[in-house]
Design a protein around this motif. Structure first.
Motif, PDB file in Angstrom:
ATOM      1  N   ASP A  48       8.347  -6.409   1.557  1.00 18.71           N
ATOM      2  CA  ASP A  48       7.136  -6.895   0.895  1.00 18.71           C
ATOM      3  C   ASP A  48       6.163  -5.734   0.717  1.00 18.71           C
ATOM      4  OD1 ASP A  48       4.951  -8.244  -0.043  1.00 18.71           O
ATOM      5  OD2 ASP A  48       4.757  -9.584   1.680  1.00 18.71           O
ATOM      6  N   PRO A  49       5.959  -5.282  -0.525  1.00 16.61           N
ATOM      7  CA  PRO A  49       5.033  -4.162  -0.741  1.00 16.61           C
ATOM      8  C   PRO A  49       3.613  -4.469  -0.270  1.00 16.61           C
ATOM      9  CG  PRO A  49       6.087  -4.841  -2.815  1.00 16.61           C
ATOM     10  CD  PRO A  49       6.558  -5.755  -1.750  1.00 16.61           C
ATOM     11  N   LYS A  50       3.214  -5.733  -0.346  1.00 14.79           N
ATOM     12  CA  LYS A  50       1.867  -6.105   0.093  1.00 14.79           C
ATOM     13  C   LYS A  50       1.693  -5.844   1.594  1.00 14.79           C
ATOM     14  CE  LYS A  50      -1.407  -9.951   0.323  1.00 14.79           C
ATOM     15  NZ  LYS A  50      -2.005  -9.409   1.488  1.00 14.79           N
ATOM     16  N   ARG A  51       2.729  -6.137   2.371  1.00 18.27           N
ATOM     17  CA  ARG A  51       2.629  -5.895   3.823  1.00 18.27           C
ATOM     18  C   ARG A  51       2.489  -4.409   4.122  1.00 18.27           C
ATOM     19  NH1 ARG A  51       6.306  -9.397   7.617  1.00 18.27           N
ATOM     20  NH2 ARG A  51       4.671  -8.760   9.020  1.00 18.27           N
ATOM     21  N   ARG A  53       1.176  -2.164   2.084  1.00 16.39           N
ATOM     22  CA  ARG A  53      -0.191  -1.790   1.684  1.00 16.39           C
ATOM     23  C   ARG A  53      -1.201  -2.271   2.721  1.00 16.39           C
ATOM     24  NH1 ARG A  53       1.847  -2.869  -3.487  1.00 16.39           N
ATOM     25  NH2 ARG A  53       1.163  -5.025  -3.416  1.00 16.39           N
ATOM     26  N   ASP A  54      -1.024  -3.497   3.229  1.00 16.45           N
ATOM     27  CA  ASP A  54      -1.943  -4.023   4.245  1.00 16.45           C
ATOM     28  C   ASP A  54      -1.903  -3.186   5.523  1.00 16.45           C
ATOM     29  OD1 ASP A  54      -2.634  -6.034   2.487  1.00 16.45           O
ATOM     30  OD2 ASP A  54      -1.493  -7.609   3.515  1.00 16.45           O
ATOM     31  N   SER A  57      -3.648   0.065   4.862  1.00 15.34           N
ATOM     32  CA  SER A  57      -5.092  -0.171   4.816  1.00 15.34           C
ATOM     33  C   SER A  57      -5.664  -0.340   6.220  1.00 15.34           C
ATOM     34  CB  SER A  57      -5.367  -1.420   3.974  1.00 15.34           C
ATOM     35  OG  SER A  57      -6.732  -1.737   3.994  1.00 15.34           O
ATOM     36  N   THR A  92       4.255   2.114  -2.949  1.00 10.84           N
ATOM     37  CA  THR A  92       3.000   1.762  -2.282  1.00 10.84           C
ATOM     38  C   THR A  92       2.283   2.979  -1.709  1.00 10.84           C
ATOM     39  OG1 THR A  92       4.161   1.287  -0.222  1.00 10.84           O
ATOM     40  CG2 THR A  92       3.764  -0.572  -1.704  1.00 10.84           C
TER      41      THR A  92
END
Length: 137
Positions: A48-51, A53-54, A57, A92
């Motif tokens: 999951d690219p969002k994970r 990135r999170d 961050s 990412t």
């Protein structure tokens, strides 16, 4: 690796595993069966690219950098998933270290199909140190 020197829990895991193997007949066989149950098909791997990135961050909030380290395993599905992980991490902006390719070591470096034994850990740690010292490209 750093914390194993200072943490009784993390530092004692290898010693505990060693003594369990000596004291419990069949422990190595049970461990092998357990790792067989963890094997995945390549289709099971989803990144999951969002994970990523999170996580990056969150690290940035604490003035840290996320670096994804891919350890070797003796599982073919993991080896086939490496390009997918590298692609998602690259997209990412998360740096990835692959200090030791799965194909560069044989079964004699593994305690089971997933965990490196002492010989494998020494080789991996040395390769990781070298990879961490290399300047970013």
């Amino acid at each position: 690796l750093y914390i194993t020197h200072y943490s009784p829990f993390w530092g004692g895991r290898e010693a505990i595993r060693y003594w369990k193997q000596r004291a419990l007949p069949g422990y190595a066989i049970a461990l092998d069966r357990q790792s067989q149950g963890m094997r995945q098909d390549h289709g099971d791997i989803q990144i999951d690219p969002k994970r990523l990135r999170d996580l990056a961050s969150l690290c940035a909030q604490y003035n840290s950098h996320l670096v994804l380290v891919i350890p070797p395993t003796d599982q073919p599905a993991d080896a086939r998933a490496v390009p997918q992980v590298l692609a998602v991490a690259s997209a990412t902006g998360v740096p990835v270290l692959l200090p030791l390719q799965n194909s560069s070591i044989d079964r004699s470096y593994y305690e089971d199909d997933l965990h490196l034994n002492a010989k494998g850990a020494r080789l991996f740690t040395s390769a990781l140190v070298d990879a961490l010292r290399e300047p970013e490209h």
